[in-house]
Design an enzyme around this catalytic site. Structure first.
Site, PDB file in Angstrom:
ATOM      1  N   HIS A   1       0.894  -1.323  -0.071  1.00 55.41           N
ATOM      2  CA  HIS A   1       0.049  -0.107  -0.090  1.00 55.41           C
ATOM      3  C   HIS A   1       1.001   1.113  -0.060  1.00 55.41           C
ATOM      4  O   HIS A   1       1.842   1.526   0.786  1.00 55.41           O
ATOM      5  CB  HIS A   1      -0.668  -0.199   1.115  1.00 55.41           C
ATOM      6  CG  HIS A   1      -2.102   0.412   0.800  1.00 55.41           C
ATOM      7  ND1 HIS A   1      -2.875   1.209   0.704  1.00 55.41           N
ATOM      8  CD2 HIS A   1      -1.803   1.865   2.467  1.00 55.41           C
ATOM      9  CE1 HIS A   1      -3.935   2.473   1.133  1.00 55.41           C
ATOM     10  NE2 HIS A   1      -2.872   3.100   1.600  1.00 55.41           N
TER      11      HIS A   1
ATOM     12  N   HIS B   1      -6.211   9.198  -0.816  1.00 57.07           N
ATOM     13  CA  HIS B   1      -6.957   9.266   0.535  1.00 57.07           C
ATOM     14  C   HIS B   1      -6.819   9.619   2.106  1.00 57.07           C
ATOM     15  O   HIS B   1      -6.745   9.999   2.921  1.00 57.07           O
ATOM     16  CB  HIS B   1      -7.814   7.921   1.081  1.00 57.07           C
ATOM     17  CG  HIS B   1      -6.325   6.682   1.185  1.00 57.07           C
ATOM     18  ND1 HIS B   1      -6.103   5.827  -0.263  1.00 57.07           N
ATOM     19  CD2 HIS B   1      -5.802   6.177   1.891  1.00 57.07           C
ATOM     20  CE1 HIS B   1      -5.599   5.097   0.410  1.00 57.07           C
ATOM     21  NE2 HIS B   1      -5.161   5.215   1.396  1.00 57.07           N
TER      22      HIS B   1
ATOM     23  N   ASP C   1      -7.722   1.562   2.121  1.00 54.08           N
ATOM     24  CA  ASP C   1      -7.491   2.035   3.341  1.00 54.08           C
ATOM     25  C   ASP C   1      -8.359   2.985   2.621  1.00 54.08           C
ATOM     26  O   ASP C   1      -8.054   4.384   3.911  1.00 54.08           O
ATOM     27  CB  ASP C   1      -6.248   2.229   2.966  1.00 54.08           C
ATOM     28  CG  ASP C   1      -5.973   3.787   4.237  1.00 54.08           C
ATOM     29  OD1 ASP C   1      -5.889   3.167   5.197  1.00 54.08           O
ATOM     30  OD2 ASP C   1      -4.864   4.039   4.440  1.00 54.08           O
TER      31      ASP C   1
ATOM     32  N   ASP D   1       0.948   4.932   0.078  1.00 57.74           N
ATOM     33  CA  ASP D   1       0.465   6.433   0.121  1.00 57.74           C
ATOM     34  C   ASP D   1       0.474   7.323  -1.560  1.00 57.74           C
ATOM     35  O   ASP D   1       1.544   7.616  -1.026  1.00 57.74           O
ATOM     36  CB  ASP D   1       0.169   7.118   1.554  1.00 57.74           C
ATOM     37  CG  ASP D   1      -1.368   5.626   2.318  1.00 57.74           C
ATOM     38  OD1 ASP D   1      -1.675   5.561   1.791  1.00 57.74           O
ATOM     39  OD2 ASP D   1      -0.333   5.729   2.949  1.00 57.74           O
TER      40      ASP D   1
HETATM   41 ZN   LIG Z   1      -3.191   4.469   2.891  1.00 55.56          ZN
END
Ligand SMILES: [Zn+2]
Length: 1017
Positions: free
Chosen positions: A262, A578, A374, A264
């Site tokens: 993951h 996000h 997420d 970001d």
């Molecule tokens: Zn995230």
């Protein structure tokens, strides 16, 4: 037999830690290291390679916050190591517990091609297997000294989150720079013992399997000569083959593992660092795919692929090959893993359009899964958007983070506001960073709520958030868990393979109707107001730019700005990531976002002006035109068209009168609004039917200030106890009439509180049953929450809040823990409350968070339902100065509003008219629906450059709409399409075209995308 279990377990831990793991690299020699630190931002690879180095030694400090240092490491493989496996071990000063949250490196060969990334769980670089004695080693490392923002004592305010405030103190100390022999047998023994040790801890103590494993482990430890681990590891492994070969039970839970990191797209690092994070992780993952034939890796977010393509083409070539081999799997179909609460309907649609199109064009693949592990909650509008994008499955694990209620299913059908159902899976492993630990595997199996009816779940496996990805150790553990007694089984699988199996095995999955509300991170609807306003402004300007550019293209032959709009859309979509739109990133990210949004606004204004100029004709013509981009006609200007302004309706003049007790009464024949001496609204009378909007004994437009210091996740969370303490801001510095004419009357109210001020202007306009409220706050508070309250005299069980392509209802009560947990929720342009004959809409131009509560009055037994818009917060982590400074908001109170009024006023407040002087008399709209309920969401030219017009519209009232979309041009064909503008059979309503329009019958909230081909000539 005596119970010596804990003795053996403790022995295993100590021998592993102190003897066996150190023996994985039994011999080492130091490497020579030199360094060059770039003076500012990261430099191109060639520049980093060529820059002059100075010596640096292990133990030396390096790395100012956010700096980039280029290390060169050199050495010689000792002759004695000939024939053995040799690795470089590079420890930049890592803390093993923070992969992705601290310094990282990318290793290059002398020719500048990337080798792999370095992180705390991935410190090795394979030099040779087998090595030749005397072999020269020369590697370069681009090392990023990203500071630790989220430390062991998390959420402490820090200045490290922006290069401008972070200082220059070195953040790291070089720990280890060695060449070493890698003993694979010992490494395999470590894997055996870790898997068995972790399995043992999860097995019931009264079951035979636990004891069989324990005895085997004990025999293995006995077989090791602690003075010669490398010489005896094979014998120790032999003691374990029996327990490792015992197969899993037929009923064992089945885990589809998929390699993952993951990443970001921005968070505790700026966007530019994510570009490098993605390259590092992806370089590691393509290398791991080459080493491990069973392994499958998945990566979402088309934007991240686009970054690698642009910035690290050699890594991208490896990705493309691995994608073609079916091993590196693009996941999801969105531009980024966006927030889903706040993006507009159109933006949510475009996330899929741009994401899917990228994967199709680059890789020829179209995914059916939506990959949002997420994201902070999912709107009721999303299922229909997923379906119209041609997708059918959703994955997220985030709802497992809810504070109060446990979601009842892991695999289920999720039904949205229009009735679309999407097959949805929440991985019961409850993380997107699975590391193949026994505790995680056992938790997934135990936690899985659909046992008995279903057997499969998915486990995204690899270090994430800041990247890192899957390690060779995770792959080794997964191999042992493939079919192991006492454990769930594990197979590397593509997400699609998992979803197909999960769908096939579960004939009648349970159904969840409505939004998937995350009972956490509720303050992300409010934090970083300027970022949110930039998003909303961009969405509105994009609507206008597309509409007027398409109109000018069809009417005047003006070239349509395909490339500009494509780029601007992608930038807006990226910022819906996000942690950006929700306001949970460091100061650097939000500072840049505000500047980016300002640039986009300027570009979009220019596109709009250019198209409107073409449509209005020569300014010297001297005729004023009013352009209306909203989906409803306004003062005789048609929706999506332009016309000459009309004179004010006669007899609807506005008045303002002073009251003897202070304050004013504003009236316009439709509403009578009383503002008291404190500047608060004590009455809003809908004069046509004598109905009062403000609850007796209360005052509306009341600013309320709460202390707001959540237990953790400052920018993300507001905890329920914030409501226990409140200060009503009733003191006024000024209450004065600032405008009074036939057309409008305005009262300004100025207040000061703490270190801040708020100036509000309340305006009533002729012919409008609406009170406009403009608010300007100069905000200098710390850890406070500012709300604007509207206590309404309304008795209702539920209220409506706009979301993508419609609205959803939420209860006004807190009967159960599920309702009580929704104490802060999201709206787009309106919330609406009503009794059967009369209602009130509250509309907003840029805020998303709100709460609705109810009380019963002692005085008359009536119900007061209070709506409060959330205006500002002031958390100090991760941005210590979140939201400080000047903010402007626009809201309106619309008494006597039905849902149709709420929809219309929501668009009105978002899309002000534009006046342009030209020579044209009018601009007829390209398309015009004959029903208010048919709301046009987008008018644009088709992305394929064919010149076709694409119109997206939806039923906006929640009922049936049978109407007609008239075209002002001869129509050759009208084809229902999916969001990617491809002909589509999935439209449920009726769509019948003729020469000058399309007849439509839509179901509640149904969305339809039409490709309209103008007739030639
Ligand atoms: Zn995230």
């Amino acid at each position: 037999m005596h119970d010596d279990r804990s003795l053996v377990e403790s022995r295993l831990k100590r021998v592993l830690d102190e003897r066996i793991r150190p023996a994985v690299h039994p011999e080492s020699v130091p490497l020579e290291v030199s360094i060059w630190t770039a003076p500012g931002e990261p430099v191109p690879v060639a520049e980093g390679l060529a820059a002059p180095r100075t010596p640096i030694a292990v133990g030396d400090l390096w790395g100012a916050p956010w700096g980039t240092s280029w290390l060169t490491v050199t050495g010689t493989v000792p002759d004695a190591w000939a024939g053995r496996t040799v690795e470089a071990l590079i420890d930049l000063g890592f803390d093993a517990n923070m992969p992705g949250f601290q310094c990282e490196g990318l290793v290059y060969r002398p020719d500048g091609t990337p080798v792999k990334g370095l992180n705390p769980r991935n410190q090795w670089v394979r030099i040779a297997a087998p090595a030749a004695g005397g072999e020269q080693v020369l590697l370069h490392v681009e090392a990023a000294s990203n500071p630790v923002i989220l430390d062991y004592h998390p959420f402490l305010p820090t200045e490290l989150g922006d290069r401008e405030t972070a200082g220059s103190e070195p953040q790291y100390r070089l720990e280890r720079m060695d060449l070493a022999v890698f003993d694979e047998t010992v490494w395999q023994l470590v894997m055996d013992l870790e898997v068995l040790g972790e399995l043992m801890a999860e097995l019931p103590a009264d079951g035979a399997r636990r004891w069989e494993v324990l005895r085997a482990v004990e025999r293995a430890l006995d077989a090791i000569d602690l003075q010669d681990v490398n010489g005896t590891a094979a014998e120790a492994r032999a003691q374990l083959t029996g327990v490792l070969a015992a197969p899993a039970a037929p009923s064992a839970h089945r885990i589809s593992a998929v390699g993952h990191a993951h990443i970001d797209s921005a968070w505790l690092w700026p966007l530019r660092e994510t570009v490098r994070k993605v390259a590092r992780t992806t370089a590691n993952m393509t290398a791991l795919l080459e080493d491990e034939p069973e392994f499958v890796y998945t990566m979402s977010q088309a934007q991240q692929y686009a970054w690698i393509k642009e910035h690290r083409p050699e890594v991208y070539a490896r990705v493309k090959k691995a994608v073609a081999d079916g091993r590196f799997v693009p996941a999801g179909g969105m531009w980024v893993e966006s927030d889903t609460n706040m993006p507009s309907a159109e933006a949510m649609a475009r996330q899929f359009v741009h994401g899917k199109r990228f994967f199709l064009e680059e890789f020829g693949v179209e995914n059916q899964d939506v990959w949002l592990p997420d994201t902070f909650g999912f709107t009721g509008g999303l299922p229909q958007i997923i379906r119209h994008a041609g997708s059918r499955w959703l994955l997220t694990q985030k709802i497992s983070w809810s504070q109060v209620n446990r979601f009842p299913h892991h695999t289920f059908l999720w039904e949205g506001i229009d009735g679309t159902r999407i097959f949805t899976h929440f991985p019961p492993v409850d993380t997107y960073n699975c590391s193949m630990k026994g505790s995680e595997i056992a938790h997934a199996a135990r936690n899985f709520k659909d046992k008995g009816a279903a057997r499969h779940s998915i486990a995204p496996t690899g270090w994430g958030d800041g990247g890192g990805g899957t390690t060779r150790e995770m792959v080794a553990k997964a191999a042992r868990l493939r079919d192991l007694e006492g454990s769930a089984t594990v197979r590397w699988e593509r997400p699609a393979a998992f979803f197909e199996k999960a769908e096939a095995e579960y004939a009648h999955p349970p159904v969840w109707v409505g939004e998937l509300y995350l009972e956490l991170h509720r303050a992300t609807l409010t934090s970083q107001a300027r970022t949110k306003q930039g998003n909303r402004r961009s969405e509105n300007l994009l609507r206008e730019a597309e509409l007027w550019s398409a109109t000018a293209a069809l009417r005047c032959g003006l070239p349509y700005p395909h490339q500009e709009l494509d780029r601007i859309w992608k930038t807006v979509l990226l910022h819906q990531f996000h942690d950006i739109l929700p306001g949970s990133s460091i100061a650097w990210v939000h500072r840049e976002a505000e500047a980016t949004y300002a640039g986009l606004a300027a570009e979009l204004e220019a596109l709009i002006a250019r198209a409107q100029r073409a449509l209005a004709g020569d300014a010297a013509g001297g005729r004023e035109l009013v352009f209306n981009a909203a989906p409803h006609a306004r003062s005789s200007v048609p929706a999506g068209g332009a016309a000459a302004p009309t004179a004010t309706v006669p007899g609807s003049g506005c008045t303002v009168a002073a009251r003897c007790e202070g304050g004013f009464v504003l009236a316009n024949g439709l509403l009578s609004v009383t503002v008291d001496a404190d500047g608060l609204v004590t009455s809003v009378l809908d004069t046509a039917n004598g109905r009062e909007a403000v609850a007796p004994g209360t005052r509306a437009n009341l600013l309320q200030l709460h202390p707001d210091f959540p237990n953790m996740w400052d920018a993300w969370d507001v905890d329920q106890f914030y409501r226990n303490t409140v200060t009503d801001l009733t003191g006024a510095d000024e209450v004065a009439v600032v405008h009074a004419s036939d057309e409008a009357v305005s009262v300004r109210v100025a207040r000061s509180f703490g270190s801040s001020t708020a100036v509000q202007t309340l305006t009533l306009r002729a012919g409008e049953r609406r009170l406009d409220i403009d608010t300007e706050v100069d905000w200098h508070e710390t850890e406070k929450f500012l709300k604007a309250a509207f206590p309404l005299d309304l008795h209702t069980e539920r209220y409506a809040a706009e979301t993508q392509f419609g609205h959803l209802h939420r209860p006004t009560h807190t009967n159960t823990s599920w309702e009580a947990a929704k104490f802060e929720a999201c709206n787009h342009r309106f919330v609406h409350l009503e009794e059967p004959d009369w209602g009130v809409a509250l509309v907003t131009a840029s805020t998303y968070g709100h709460d609705v509560t109810r009380t019963v009055r002692d005085t008359d037994g009536g119900t007061t339902t209070t709506v409060r818009f959330s205006l500002l917060r002031a958390p100090r982590f991760p941005d210590p100065r979140t939201d400080q400074g000047l903010h402007r908001f626009r809201h309106a109170l619309v008494p006597g509003a039905g849902i149709a009024d709420a929809v219309r006023e929501g668009y009105r407040i978002s899309l002000p008219e534009r006046r342009v002087t030209g020579s044209a008399g009018a601009v007829p709209p390209l398309v015009e629906p004959d029903l208010d309920a048919l709301v046009v969401s987008a008018v644009k030219l088709a992305d394929d450059g064919s010149g076709d017009l694409v119109v997206r519209l939806y039923e906006a009232h929640g009922g049936r709409a049978r109407g007609r979309l008239a075209t002002s041009f001869p129509l050759a064909a009208a084809v229902p399409c999916d969001l990617l503008e491809r002909p589509w059979e999935g439209t449920r309503g009726e769509v019948v075209a003729d020469g000058d329009g399309v007849s439509l019958a839509l179901r509640p909230f149904e969305l339809v995308t039409l490709r309209l081909t103008p007739a030639a000539g």
